[in-house]
Scaffold this motif. Structure first.
Motif, PDB file in Angstrom:
ATOM      1  N   THR A  99      35.890  41.642  35.152  1.00 18.69           N
ATOM      2  CA  THR A  99      36.170  42.598  36.446  1.00 18.69           C
ATOM      3  C   THR A  99      34.552  43.350  36.340  1.00 18.69           C
ATOM      4  O   THR A  99      34.139  43.433  37.315  1.00 18.69           O
ATOM      5  CB  THR A  99      37.082  43.478  36.180  1.00 18.69           C
ATOM      6  OG1 THR A  99      37.053  44.419  35.216  1.00 18.69           O
ATOM      7  CG2 THR A  99      38.775  42.947  36.261  1.00 18.69           C
ATOM      8  N   ARG A 103      32.078  42.139  39.361  1.00 18.06           N
ATOM      9  CA  ARG A 103      31.815  43.465  40.319  1.00 18.06           C
ATOM     10  C   ARG A 103      33.141  43.909  41.060  1.00 18.06           C
ATOM     11  O   ARG A 103      33.016  44.287  42.285  1.00 18.06           O
ATOM     12  CB  ARG A 103      30.962  43.612  41.021  1.00 18.06           C
ATOM     13  CG  ARG A 103      29.493  43.321  40.307  1.00 18.06           C
ATOM     14  CD  ARG A 103      28.153  43.557  41.067  1.00 18.06           C
ATOM     15  NE  ARG A 103      27.177  43.318  39.861  1.00 18.06           N
ATOM     16  CZ  ARG A 103      26.044  42.943  40.648  1.00 18.06           C
ATOM     17  NH1 ARG A 103      25.822  42.606  41.600  1.00 18.06           N
ATOM     18  NH2 ARG A 103      25.001  42.746  39.660  1.00 18.06           N
ATOM     19  N   ILE A 104      34.335  44.086  40.504  1.00 17.26           N
ATOM     20  CA  ILE A 104      35.555  44.006  40.941  1.00 17.26           C
ATOM     21  C   ILE A 104      35.940  45.489  40.656  1.00 17.26           C
ATOM     22  O   ILE A 104      35.825  46.003  39.500  1.00 17.26           O
ATOM     23  CB  ILE A 104      36.589  42.946  40.711  1.00 17.26           C
ATOM     24  CG1 ILE A 104      36.402  41.737  40.866  1.00 17.26           C
ATOM     25  CG2 ILE A 104      38.181  43.458  40.983  1.00 17.26           C
ATOM     26  CD1 ILE A 104      36.163  41.572  42.146  1.00 17.26           C
ATOM     27  N   ASP A 105      36.457  46.330  41.576  1.00 17.14           N
ATOM     28  CA  ASP A 105      36.867  47.652  41.184  1.00 17.14           C
ATOM     29  C   ASP A 105      38.259  47.654  41.206  1.00 17.14           C
ATOM     30  O   ASP A 105      39.175  47.787  42.207  1.00 17.14           O
ATOM     31  CB  ASP A 105      36.579  48.716  42.537  1.00 17.14           C
ATOM     32  CG  ASP A 105      36.529  50.135  42.005  1.00 17.14           C
ATOM     33  OD1 ASP A 105      36.571  50.337  40.983  1.00 17.14           O
ATOM     34  OD2 ASP A 105      36.906  50.872  43.230  1.00 17.14           O
ATOM     35  N   ALA A 106      38.980  47.551  39.916  1.00 11.49           N
ATOM     36  CA  ALA A 106      40.545  47.597  39.832  1.00 11.49           C
ATOM     37  C   ALA A 106      40.921  48.828  38.825  1.00 11.49           C
ATOM     38  O   ALA A 106      40.037  49.009  37.980  1.00 11.49           O
ATOM     39  CB  ALA A 106      40.828  46.130  39.203  1.00 11.49           C
ATOM     40  N   THR A 128      43.284  45.507  35.925  1.00  6.08           N
ATOM     41  CA  THR A 128      42.260  44.837  34.949  1.00  6.08           C
ATOM     42  C   THR A 128      42.983  44.075  33.506  1.00  6.08           C
ATOM     43  O   THR A 128      42.678  42.843  33.197  1.00  6.08           O
ATOM     44  CB  THR A 128      41.272  45.958  34.293  1.00  6.08           C
ATOM     45  OG1 THR A 128      40.801  46.461  35.567  1.00  6.08           O
ATOM     46  CG2 THR A 128      40.248  45.251  33.337  1.00  6.08           C
ATOM     47  N   ILE A 146      40.400  36.028  39.172  1.00  7.23           N
ATOM     48  CA  ILE A 146      40.035  37.057  40.097  1.00  7.23           C
ATOM     49  C   ILE A 146      39.571  36.287  41.260  1.00  7.23           C
ATOM     50  O   ILE A 146      39.859  36.604  42.446  1.00  7.23           O
ATOM     51  CB  ILE A 146      38.843  37.874  39.537  1.00  7.23           C
ATOM     52  CG1 ILE A 146      39.326  38.995  38.395  1.00  7.23           C
ATOM     53  CG2 ILE A 146      38.004  38.717  40.318  1.00  7.23           C
ATOM     54  CD1 ILE A 146      38.224  39.596  37.537  1.00  7.23           C
ATOM     55  N   GLN A 175      41.072  36.861  44.963  1.00 12.50           N
ATOM     56  CA  GLN A 175      40.242  37.226  46.174  1.00 12.50           C
ATOM     57  C   GLN A 175      40.243  36.272  47.414  1.00 12.50           C
ATOM     58  O   GLN A 175      40.247  36.432  48.477  1.00 12.50           O
ATOM     59  CB  GLN A 175      38.666  37.280  45.653  1.00 12.50           C
ATOM     60  CG  GLN A 175      38.612  38.401  44.896  1.00 12.50           C
ATOM     61  CD  GLN A 175      37.118  38.787  44.714  1.00 12.50           C
ATOM     62  OE1 GLN A 175      36.260  37.796  44.378  1.00 12.50           O
ATOM     63  NE2 GLN A 175      36.651  39.930  44.530  1.00 12.50           N
ATOM     64  N   ARG A 188      44.079  38.388  48.774  1.00 11.17           N
ATOM     65  CA  ARG A 188      43.562  39.645  48.892  1.00 11.17           C
ATOM     66  C   ARG A 188      43.268  39.632  50.613  1.00 11.17           C
ATOM     67  O   ARG A 188      43.575  40.432  51.137  1.00 11.17           O
ATOM     68  CB  ARG A 188      42.183  39.953  48.421  1.00 11.17           C
ATOM     69  CG  ARG A 188      41.579  41.479  48.871  1.00 11.17           C
ATOM     70  CD  ARG A 188      40.304  41.414  48.225  1.00 11.17           C
ATOM     71  NE  ARG A 188      40.150  42.666  47.587  1.00 11.17           N
ATOM     72  CZ  ARG A 188      39.489  43.068  46.541  1.00 11.17           C
ATOM     73  NH1 ARG A 188      38.297  42.583  46.661  1.00 11.17           N
ATOM     74  NH2 ARG A 188      39.592  44.332  45.958  1.00 11.17           N
TER      75      ARG A 188
END
Length: 79
Positions: free
Chosen positions: A18, A22-25, A30, A69, A73, A77
């Motif tokens: 993550t 650069r995933i904000d989870a 996570t 991920i 995405q 998402r």
């Protein structure tokens, strides 16, 4: 490689994946991404792990988490 080991490695791999992508989870997401990514990466890279050991397992877990991920995405998402 046992499932328990993949789960432990997966939690760390999810954190790394993550951050790399650069995933904000949140923490649960996570860890879940890491665990499922580790299972995917562990199954795909089982032969490589037998040849090179722990480092390949961790790399496989991170790659599996990054793949998960990307799939999330791309397909889930945007709905």
């Amino acid at each position: 490689m046992s499932i328990v080991f993949l789960i432990i490695i997966g939690a760390a791999a999810g954190f790394v994946a993550t951050r790399l992508m650069r995933i904000d989870a949140d923490i649960v997401t996570t860890v879940a991404i890491g665990i499922f990514g580790a299972l995917i990466g562990g199954l795909v890279l089982r032969v490589l792990m037998a040849l090179t050991g722990f480092a390949a397992g961790f790399v496989g877990a991170v790659l599996g988490a990054m793949l998960l991920i990307w799939l999330y995405q791309t397909f889930l998402r945007h709905r």
